[in-house]
Design a protein around this motif. Structure first.
Motif, PDB file in Angstrom:
ATOM      1  N   ILE A 296       0.840  -1.194   0.000  1.00 45.47           N
ATOM      2  CA  ILE A 296       0.000   0.000   0.000  1.00 45.47           C
ATOM      3  C   ILE A 296       0.882   1.253   0.000  1.00 45.47           C
ATOM      4  CG2 ILE A 296      -1.684   1.314   1.361  1.00 45.47           C
ATOM      5  CD1 ILE A 296      -2.742  -1.419   2.333  1.00 45.47           C
ATOM      6  N   TYR A 297       0.543   2.195  -0.878  1.00 45.39           N
ATOM      7  CA  TYR A 297       1.326   3.426  -1.021  1.00 45.39           C
ATOM      8  C   TYR A 297       0.382   4.613  -1.084  1.00 45.39           C
ATOM      9  CZ  TYR A 297       4.874   0.147  -2.863  1.00 45.39           C
ATOM     10  OH  TYR A 297       5.745  -0.890  -3.040  1.00 45.39           O
ATOM     11  N   LYS A 298       0.930   5.778  -0.789  1.00 45.10           N
ATOM     12  CA  LYS A 298       0.179   7.001  -1.084  1.00 45.10           C
ATOM     13  C   LYS A 298       0.083   7.129  -2.602  1.00 45.10           C
ATOM     14  CE  LYS A 298       1.413   9.424   3.109  1.00 45.10           C
ATOM     15  NZ  LYS A 298       1.973  10.637   3.723  1.00 45.10           N
ATOM     16  N   THR A 299      -1.030   7.675  -3.076  1.00 45.99           N
ATOM     17  CA  THR A 299      -1.260   7.682  -4.526  1.00 45.99           C
ATOM     18  C   THR A 299      -0.295   8.588  -5.288  1.00 45.99           C
ATOM     19  OG1 THR A 299      -3.015   9.295  -4.166  1.00 45.99           O
ATOM     20  CG2 THR A 299      -3.676   7.013  -4.466  1.00 45.99           C
ATOM     21  N   GLU A 300       0.401   9.443  -4.563  1.00 49.81           N
ATOM     22  CA  GLU A 300       1.493  10.214  -5.159  1.00 49.81           C
ATOM     23  C   GLU A 300       2.381   9.348  -6.049  1.00 49.81           C
ATOM     24  OE1 GLU A 300       2.923  12.398  -1.576  1.00 49.81           O
ATOM     25  OE2 GLU A 300       4.755  12.465  -2.831  1.00 49.81           O
ATOM     26  N   LEU A 301       2.608   8.124  -5.580  1.00 49.00           N
ATOM     27  CA  LEU A 301       3.480   7.199  -6.301  1.00 49.00           C
ATOM     28  C   LEU A 301       3.020   7.020  -7.748  1.00 49.00           C
ATOM     29  CD1 LEU A 301       5.851   5.080  -5.932  1.00 49.00           C
ATOM     30  CD2 LEU A 301       4.045   3.396  -5.663  1.00 49.00           C
ATOM     31  N   TRP A 302       1.730   6.817  -7.919  1.00 50.35           N
ATOM     32  CA  TRP A 302       1.227   6.545  -9.277  1.00 50.35           C
ATOM     33  C   TRP A 302       0.968   7.828 -10.057  1.00 50.35           C
ATOM     34  CZ3 TRP A 302      -1.082   3.762  -5.090  1.00 50.35           C
ATOM     35  CH2 TRP A 302      -0.487   2.505  -4.898  1.00 50.35           C
ATOM     36  N   LYS A 303       0.912   8.942  -9.324  1.00 49.28           N
ATOM     37  CA  LYS A 303       0.844  10.225 -10.026  1.00 49.28           C
ATOM     38  C   LYS A 303       2.194  10.442 -10.703  1.00 49.28           C
ATOM     39  CE  LYS A 303      -2.794  12.055  -7.154  1.00 49.28           C
ATOM     40  NZ  LYS A 303      -3.111  12.692  -5.874  1.00 49.28           N
ATOM     41  N   THR A 304       3.268  10.091  -9.990  1.00 53.53           N
ATOM     42  CA  THR A 304       4.596  10.210 -10.585  1.00 53.53           C
ATOM     43  C   THR A 304       4.767   9.238 -11.752  1.00 53.53           C
ATOM     44  OG1 THR A 304       5.473  10.787  -8.420  1.00 53.53           O
ATOM     45  CG2 THR A 304       7.072  10.135 -10.102  1.00 53.53           C
ATOM     46  N   SER A 305       4.327   8.013 -11.577  1.00 55.70           N
ATOM     47  CA  SER A 305       4.576   7.007 -12.621  1.00 55.70           C
ATOM     48  C   SER A 305       3.689   7.204 -13.844  1.00 55.70           C
ATOM     49  CB  SER A 305       4.345   5.599 -12.071  1.00 55.70           C
ATOM     50  OG  SER A 305       2.960   5.390 -11.833  1.00 55.70           O
ATOM     51  N   GLY A 306       2.563   7.897 -13.641  1.00 57.15           N
ATOM     52  CA  GLY A 306       1.632   8.078 -14.755  1.00 57.15           C
ATOM     53  C   GLY A 306       0.475   7.094 -14.709  1.00 57.15           C
ATOM     54  N   HIS A 307       0.541   6.094 -13.827  1.00 60.02           N
ATOM     55  CA  HIS A 307      -0.546   5.108 -13.756  1.00 60.02           C
ATOM     56  C   HIS A 307      -1.844   5.712 -13.242  1.00 60.02           C
ATOM     57  CE1 HIS A 307       2.890   2.259 -13.865  1.00 60.02           C
ATOM     58  NE2 HIS A 307       2.030   1.526 -14.528  1.00 60.02           N
ATOM     59  N   TYR A 308      -1.698   6.729 -12.366  1.00 59.82           N
ATOM     60  CA  TYR A 308      -2.904   7.284 -11.732  1.00 59.82           C
ATOM     61  C   TYR A 308      -3.860   7.836 -12.792  1.00 59.82           C
ATOM     62  CZ  TYR A 308      -5.601   9.551  -8.012  1.00 59.82           C
ATOM     63  OH  TYR A 308      -6.590   9.925  -7.138  1.00 59.82           O
ATOM     64  N   ASP A 309      -3.309   8.540 -13.757  1.00 60.21           N
ATOM     65  CA  ASP A 309      -4.152   9.100 -14.816  1.00 60.21           C
ATOM     66  C   ASP A 309      -4.770   8.006 -15.670  1.00 60.21           C
ATOM     67  OD1 ASP A 309      -3.890  11.686 -14.129  1.00 60.21           O
ATOM     68  OD2 ASP A 309      -2.189  12.094 -15.464  1.00 60.21           O
ATOM     69  N   ALA A 310      -3.980   6.984 -15.973  1.00 62.55           N
ATOM     70  CA  ALA A 310      -4.435   5.974 -16.922  1.00 62.55           C
ATOM     71  C   ALA A 310      -5.318   4.911 -16.270  1.00 62.55           C
ATOM     72  CB  ALA A 310      -3.239   5.318 -17.595  1.00 62.55           C
ATOM     73  N   PHE A 311      -5.062   4.593 -15.007  1.00 59.76           N
ATOM     74  CA  PHE A 311      -5.709   3.405 -14.432  1.00 59.76           C
ATOM     75  C   PHE A 311      -6.355   3.609 -13.064  1.00 59.76           C
ATOM     76  CE2 PHE A 311      -2.495   1.739 -17.368  1.00 59.76           C
ATOM     77  CZ  PHE A 311      -3.330   0.990 -18.193  1.00 59.76           C
ATOM     78  N   ARG A 312      -6.527   4.887 -12.679  1.00 59.94           N
ATOM     79  CA  ARG A 312      -7.095   5.174 -11.362  1.00 59.94           C
ATOM     80  C   ARG A 312      -8.360   4.378 -11.089  1.00 59.94           C
ATOM     81  NH1 ARG A 312      -8.040  11.331 -10.956  1.00 59.94           N
ATOM     82  NH2 ARG A 312      -7.945  10.735 -13.141  1.00 59.94           N
TER      83      ARG A 312
END
Length: 636
Positions: A296-312
RNA sequence: GCCCGUGUAGCUCAGUUGGCAGAGCGCCGCACUUGUAAUGCGAAGGUCGUCGGUUCGAUUCCGACCGCGGGCUCCA
């Protein structure tokens, strides 16, 4: 002025222009009742197609691949005609040929019912019996558009509007006319065996924003017996469905309390853990280091990786205190953080982080299926960080590992695909171009057949997929390797070069088995549940004959276990035949019968589930035999 | 997420003009002491997926939800 036509036997014929293919084939003695279409210069055409210039002509028999395609395409028209007869308000859309059959998509307010399918099929039989000639007509586009508009066939109008040619071809059979390129059987009576198989929804043009159409699937063959053989194959495939085997063999289960998240039972967990153990043993040799990272991570992690936009929307997210957290759907961003915890020199590279962590993806409910599409899974995942110079060697290194694994499992039929930059992507185009070129080079050197799938890459980089074809002729992507064109820069990863400057490392994502869940499913279906000995949840089941041999039976089990073999005891008060039958159905590879005779001499009477009885042997010999065989790659 | 179908005992499945729920296998008990794919007898076991509606009465009819299956879309 005659034209020269060459036939398949090599002979040439002088004929009048406009002579039909069928007349020509007849004259050449190549016509019989199995012939349903022809090839002019290797292009499939109707038997009635006129020969207008010098060319070659060959027959297409119904049982040939091209012949089956014609039959299936004509079957789609046959079905559409039946549907229009029974339900005139229905609009027809498209009806292509697929593997083993065909489908047709219809637009209609009321959904079709399974009973409708039976009515459609019986009307199809009537149309076959009526034996309407199937004729081709060339129409100017505009006229065809007007025609279909008058018929209320708006989807056909849309299709024609997308066709650039001035003329379109229509096919007519009885009262039914359809836009079609052809070719078709000469008459409806020439469809030998057809059956409707299922109903489904399908979006117009495959786009979920469009209307949901009703798709009817069917299968068609060159003979009744081929059709029956096909239906039998389908039935047999059902017998080896991993969901069925998973329950029968007590390997795993799924519960509504956790949709798409399998429970591995003790026996299933044995298989799962052995796969992990096997990959670990290879990692030791191939220079991987295993890591354990957070779930489990803070979602910042996937904002950096780009996953948050694509797969939130496909993640398990939670709000806690003032922060948003997520359960990881993949390991890569975590590994980037791990890489950044220290400073690497070029001398340290490559580093290869392996991780068997569980991953969670909130897959849409309608896509879940057994172990093949789940919300909770683990991969034999790893990320490689290397210098640009090392990239080709790392790719080769991965191919070597993949090849070794496939040899162990006996996977022989493998295809490689190169999947390139999609429309939505991250990173610089020049990185993508270089990465795609590198993958292409490596793919070609694998020696496996290579295809290119444009636009199929991940959003952060292009990839190679290794597709394995199983005994049921289905293709599964197992191994993949992806070159990351985005994350190293987005996470600002660095290493120190030989010149003392800092540079961005190349990052590779790779898996050999893919998801362990899916791999287990594929392996179960491929082997029909007869896992190779080294993966069998139970190596041997000891079957006692009477109460008198119970204690010896327990002793045998204990000795096998001391030798690190997986053994269990069946000391129930049942006849031997009964115990054998049950062990056989459980697909236990070895049954060990112990009766008074064996107990007296400390022997065992083994039986292989695959091949009947073996001569009685000493316990020691049996242990040695099993130990030698229960090794990856020794038994497939 | 969308379309269609489906949900009855641990498993496989019966069960329609709506009237107290059935079988086989398995599990448990007893007898038999068994030699390479099913020994016999007996007993236990079900809120008929969940919630709501129609009805004197619902496993049965209707609706919603959940799960599962076949597809579609998606798949880091």
């Amino acid at each position: 002025m005659a034209i020269t036509v060459k036939t398949a036997d090599g002979a040439t014929h002088q004929i009048e222009p406009g002579t039909s293919a069928v007349q020509c084939l007849k004259a050449a003695g190549q016509m019989n009742k199995r012939i349903i279409a022809a090839k002019i210069n290797d292009r499939a055409v109707d038997l009635s197609a006129p020969l207008t210039e010098d060319c070659s002509v060959a027959p297409i028999a119904m049982e040939s691949p091209e012949g089956l395609e014609v039959i299936r395409h004509s079957s789609a028209h046959l079905m559409a005609q039946a549907v229009k007869r029974l339900f005139p308000e229905t609009q027809v859309t498209i009806g292509p040929v697929i593997d083993n059959g065909f489908y047709y998509d219809f637009s209609r307010k009321e959904p079709f019912t399974p009973e409708d399918l039976e009515r459609i099929e019986s009307t199809m039989r009537e149309i076959i019996k009526a034996d309407y000639p199937v004729t081709r007509e060339e129409w100017p586009r505009d006229q065809a558009v007007d025609f279909f508009r008058e018929q209320g066939e708006h989807y056909k109008v849309e299709i024609i509007n997308g066709i650039p040619e001035p003329n379109v071809s229509l096919y007519r059979q009885g009262e039914f006319v359809d836009l079609c390129r052809g070719p078709h059987v000469p008459s409806t009576g020439r469809i030998p065996a057809v059956k409707l198989t299922s109903l489904a929804g399908a979006y117009w043009r495959g786009d979920s924003r469009n209307e949901m159409l009703q798709r009817v699937y069917g299968t068609a063959w060159a003979s009744k017996s081929d059709l029956e053989a096909y239906l039998k194959r389908i039935e047999e495939a059902k017998q080896r469905d991993h969901r069925r085997l998973g329950q029968q063999l007590d390997l795993f289960s799924l519960h509504p309390i956790a949709p798409g998240s399998p429970f591995f039972h003790p026996k299933g967990a044995v298989v799962y853990n052995l796969l992990v153990q096997y990959m670990r043993s290879l990692y030791a040799r191939y220079g991987y280091t295993e890591v354990v990272t957070p779930l489990i991570y803070k979602t910042e992690l996937w904002k950096t990786s780009g996953h948050y936009d694509a797969f939130r929307d496909d993640m398990f997210l939670m709000k806690l205190d003032d922060d948003e957290y997520g359960v990881k759907p993949m390991n890569c961003p975590g590994h980037c953080y791990l890489f950044a915890t220290r400073k690497y020199s070029y001398r340290d590279l490559p580093v290869r982080f392996a991780d068997f962590s569980r991953l969670h993806r909130f897959e849409p409910s309608g896509t879940l299926a057994g172990l093949t599409r789940v919300r909770s899974m683990a991969q034999d995942d790893a990320h490689i960080y290397c210098t640009p110079d090392q990239m080709d060697a790392e790719l080769e290194h991965f191919v070597a590992l993949t090849r070794e694994v496939y040899e162990t499992f006996g996977f022989q039929r493998v295809d490689v695909s190169v999947q390139t930059r999609p429309e939505k992507f991250l990173g610089r185009v020049e990185l993508w171009d270089a990465a795609e070129a590198a993958l292409q080079r490596v793919a070609e050197r694998t020696g496996y057949p290579v295809t290119v799938l444009p636009g199929e890459g991940a959003f952060y980089g292009p990839k190679i997929g290794f597709d394995f074809r199983d005994v049921l002729e289905r293709s599964w992507t197992l191994a993949t390797v992806q070159i990351d064109c985005a994350m190293p820069e987005r996470f600002q990863l660095e290493y120190v070069t030989s010149e003392g400057s800092v540079a961005t490392p190349v990052m590779l994502h790779r898996a050999v088995l893919g998801s362990l869940e899916r791999f287990i499913a594929i392996l179960l279906e491929h082997t029909a549940g007869h896992l190779p000995l080294w993966l069998a949840p139970v190596h041997a089941r000891v079957l006692t004959l009477t109460e008198r041999t119970e204690s010896y039976g327990r002793e045998v089990v204990e000795l096998l276990r001391q030798a690190e073999l997986r053994a269990e005891l069946d000391d129930r008060n049942e006849k031997l035949g009964y115990k054998i039958r049950e062990a056989q159905l459980q697909k236990v590879p070895y049954m060990v019968v112990v009766g008074d005779r064996e107990a007296a001499d400390r022997m065992v009477a083994p039986r292989q589930s695959s091949g009947g009885t073996m001569d009685p042997m000493s316990l020691d010999t049996f242990v040695k035999h099993l130990k030698a065989e229960a090794v990856p790659g020794r038994s497939i």
